[in-house]
Design a protein around this motif. Sequence first.
Motif, PDB file in Angstrom:
ATOM      1  N   LYS A  48      -2.514  13.557  -2.026  1.00  0.00           N
ATOM      2  CA  LYS A  48      -3.415  13.944  -0.934  1.00  0.00           C
ATOM      3  C   LYS A  48      -4.559  12.932  -0.847  1.00  0.00           C
ATOM      4  N   PRO A  49      -4.992  12.579   0.371  1.00  0.00           N
ATOM      5  CA  PRO A  49      -6.061  11.569   0.531  1.00  0.00           C
ATOM      6  C   PRO A  49      -7.321  11.888  -0.266  1.00  0.00           C
ATOM      7  N   GLU A  50      -7.678  13.157  -0.331  1.00  0.00           N
ATOM      8  CA  GLU A  50      -8.920  13.533  -1.008  1.00  0.00           C
ATOM      9  C   GLU A  50      -8.858  13.385  -2.528  1.00  0.00           C
ATOM     10  N   GLU A  51      -7.649  13.262  -3.091  1.00  0.00           N
ATOM     11  CA  GLU A  51      -7.534  13.121  -4.535  1.00  0.00           C
ATOM     12  C   GLU A  51      -7.165  11.709  -4.971  1.00  0.00           C
ATOM     13  N   ARG A  52      -6.984  10.799  -4.010  1.00  0.00           N
ATOM     14  CA  ARG A  52      -6.499   9.451  -4.327  1.00  0.00           C
ATOM     15  C   ARG A  52      -7.409   8.713  -5.297  1.00  0.00           C
ATOM     16  N   ASP A  53      -8.714   8.803  -5.122  1.00  0.00           N
ATOM     17  CA  ASP A  53      -9.645   8.049  -5.979  1.00  0.00           C
ATOM     18  C   ASP A  53      -9.617   8.516  -7.426  1.00  0.00           C
ATOM     19  N   GLU A  54      -9.139   9.735  -7.654  1.00  0.00           N
ATOM     20  CA  GLU A  54      -9.107  10.289  -9.009  1.00  0.00           C
ATOM     21  C   GLU A  54      -7.817   9.951  -9.752  1.00  0.00           C
ATOM     22  N   LEU A  55      -6.886   9.288  -9.049  1.00  0.00           N
ATOM     23  CA  LEU A  55      -5.562   9.062  -9.621  1.00  0.00           C
ATOM     24  C   LEU A  55      -5.247   7.573  -9.717  1.00  0.00           C
ATOM     25  N   LYS A  56      -4.471   7.206 -10.725  1.00  0.00           N
ATOM     26  CA  LYS A  56      -3.963   5.842 -10.873  1.00  0.00           C
ATOM     27  C   LYS A  56      -2.450   5.874 -10.716  1.00  0.00           C
ATOM     28  N   VAL A  57      -1.935   5.035  -9.808  1.00  0.00           N
ATOM     29  CA  VAL A  57      -0.498   4.970  -9.565  1.00  0.00           C
ATOM     30  C   VAL A  57       0.052   3.694 -10.189  1.00  0.00           C
ATOM     31  N   SER A  58       0.850   3.854 -11.241  1.00  0.00           N
ATOM     32  CA  SER A  58       1.432   2.721 -11.963  1.00  0.00           C
ATOM     33  C   SER A  58       2.938   2.696 -11.730  1.00  0.00           C
ATOM     34  N   VAL A  59       3.472   1.490 -11.575  1.00  0.00           N
ATOM     35  CA  VAL A  59       4.879   1.313 -11.245  1.00  0.00           C
ATOM     36  C   VAL A  59       5.502   0.255 -12.143  1.00  0.00           C
ATOM     37  N   LYS A  60       6.752   0.484 -12.552  1.00  0.00           N
ATOM     38  CA  LYS A  60       7.550  -0.562 -13.183  1.00  0.00           C
ATOM     39  C   LYS A  60       8.825  -0.716 -12.367  1.00  0.00           C
ATOM     40  N   LEU A  61       9.084  -1.943 -11.925  1.00  0.00           N
ATOM     41  CA  LEU A  61      10.231  -2.224 -11.073  1.00  0.00           C
ATOM     42  C   LEU A  61      11.280  -2.993 -11.860  1.00  0.00           C
ATOM     43  N   PHE A  62      12.459  -2.398 -11.990  1.00  0.00           N
ATOM     44  CA  PHE A  62      13.583  -3.017 -12.704  1.00  0.00           C
ATOM     45  C   PHE A  62      14.532  -3.620 -11.667  1.00  0.00           C
ATOM     46  N   LEU A  63      14.694  -4.921 -11.687  1.00  0.00           N
ATOM     47  CA  LEU A  63      15.601  -5.591 -10.771  1.00  0.00           C
ATOM     48  C   LEU A  63      16.992  -5.661 -11.399  1.00  0.00           C
ATOM     49  N   CYS A  64      17.985  -5.170 -10.685  1.00  0.00           N
ATOM     50  CA  CYS A  64      19.362  -5.175 -11.184  1.00  0.00           C
ATOM     51  C   CYS A  64      20.197  -6.270 -10.534  1.00  0.00           C
ATOM     52  N   GLU A  65      19.662  -6.893  -9.489  1.00  0.00           N
ATOM     53  CA  GLU A  65      20.329  -7.994  -8.795  1.00  0.00           C
ATOM     54  C   GLU A  65      19.387  -9.194  -8.809  1.00  0.00           C
ATOM     55  N   SER A  66      19.933 -10.370  -8.516  1.00  0.00           N
ATOM     56  CA  SER A  66      19.117 -11.589  -8.547  1.00  0.00           C
ATOM     57  C   SER A  66      18.308 -11.795  -7.279  1.00  0.00           C
ATOM     58  N   ASP A  67      18.575 -11.017  -6.232  1.00  0.00           N
ATOM     59  CA  ASP A  67      17.872 -11.165  -4.959  1.00  0.00           C
ATOM     60  C   ASP A  67      16.459 -10.610  -5.076  1.00  0.00           C
ATOM     61  N   GLN A  68      15.459 -11.492  -4.895  1.00  0.00           N
ATOM     62  CA  GLN A  68      14.065 -11.080  -5.029  1.00  0.00           C
ATOM     63  C   GLN A  68      13.516 -10.455  -3.749  1.00  0.00           C
ATOM     64  N   SER A  69      14.240 -10.579  -2.646  1.00  0.00           N
ATOM     65  CA  SER A  69      13.735 -10.084  -1.362  1.00  0.00           C
ATOM     66  C   SER A  69      13.624  -8.565  -1.328  1.00  0.00           C
ATOM     67  N   SER A  70      14.231  -7.891  -2.294  1.00  0.00           N
ATOM     68  CA  SER A  70      14.166  -6.427  -2.327  1.00  0.00           C
ATOM     69  C   SER A  70      12.838  -5.919  -2.885  1.00  0.00           C
ATOM     70  N   ILE A  71      12.031  -6.796  -3.467  1.00  0.00           N
ATOM     71  CA  ILE A  71      10.774  -6.364  -4.093  1.00  0.00           C
ATOM     72  C   ILE A  71       9.831  -5.705  -3.090  1.00  0.00           C
ATOM     73  N   PRO A  72       9.524  -6.339  -1.940  1.00  0.00           N
ATOM     74  CA  PRO A  72       8.638  -5.668  -0.971  1.00  0.00           C
ATOM     75  C   PRO A  72       9.205  -4.330  -0.486  1.00  0.00           C
ATOM     76  N   GLU A  73      10.525  -4.277  -0.287  1.00  0.00           N
ATOM     77  CA  GLU A  73      11.158  -3.034   0.163  1.00  0.00           C
ATOM     78  C   GLU A  73      10.972  -1.927  -0.870  1.00  0.00           C
ATOM     79  N   ALA A  74      11.175  -2.251  -2.136  1.00  0.00           N
ATOM     80  CA  ALA A  74      11.044  -1.247  -3.199  1.00  0.00           C
ATOM     81  C   ALA A  74       9.623  -0.710  -3.287  1.00  0.00           C
ATOM     82  N   LEU A  75       8.649  -1.598  -3.225  1.00  0.00           N
ATOM     83  CA  LEU A  75       7.261  -1.165  -3.375  1.00  0.00           C
ATOM     84  C   LEU A  75       6.757  -0.453  -2.122  1.00  0.00           C
TER      85      LEU A  75
END
Length: 283
Positions: A92-119
């Motif tokens: 929710k927008p009102e709780e965004r400042d209180e939260l940290k969103v952390s991501v780990k992206l595992f690439l299974c193919e050699s194509d790097q163009s999928s990175i923006p799509e995933a995020l």
Amino acid sequence: MESVNNTAVSGDATAAAAKATLRHAKTLKLHTGNLVNRSRLKKKCPSSPGEELQDCIRATLTDWFATTQLPSGGGLSDTVDCCIPEATEAIKPEERDELKVSVKLFLCESDQSSIPEALEMACQTLAVSQLDSVIIAPRGLPEGEVQTLAHLQPAWEELEALVRSQKIAAIGTSDLDKDLLEQLYKWSQVKPSSNQVNLASCCVMPPDLTAFAKDFDIQLLTHSDPKELMSAATFQEAVQESTKELDVADWRLEWVLRYSIIVKSRGIIKAKGYLVNARKASP
């Protein structure tokens, strides 16, 4: 008796709709929902991240197969969004400042163009405009091949572009030794803010890595992820168990994204989940 028969017919129709949808599709996007509530999973305490992901895929597909319906117009999409809406943890927008969103992206193919799509998919799923931290786990190399800066550069350039567009606040790496981390640091325009170290291969942080990280303000983190989070065969097995007679041999896993939503003031995990993207190989 009639109501029981109607229920059975309805269930059969739902399963048939799901199978038709998946049989037609070329892309599968799957969201496991919030795993903090593990009531949907068979194994409440999986022994490894890979086992957890496999269990999540099975549970999500099973639920989706029981609820999906054919589009009212009768047309089938090339992309299937497999998720359970009530299991999704949007911020929710009102709780965004209180939260940290952390991501780990595992690439299974050699194509790097999928990175923006995933995020971008992560941002849309969690209803945020920016991810606080993203760690990249490049595709594993064939046995005997050593990772070099040249292997890292394409993915890192994609992440740098997302930092400049303010989709990401900070970017990090995984399993780099001191020499490779130093090479990346010197070459990059957006410097790595963190580097994950696998404790299975390193019980104590290497002193040279620790010294370099301290000098250049790079946070060293630990993790227990295997080099290959999920093999193609394991992914196909998880899908097959949920779809029964469907042929899934031509589906390949492109990337897996794991996210955590942490309450900053308390340091507790509010939500955790996986996003998965798979594509059907062209005939």
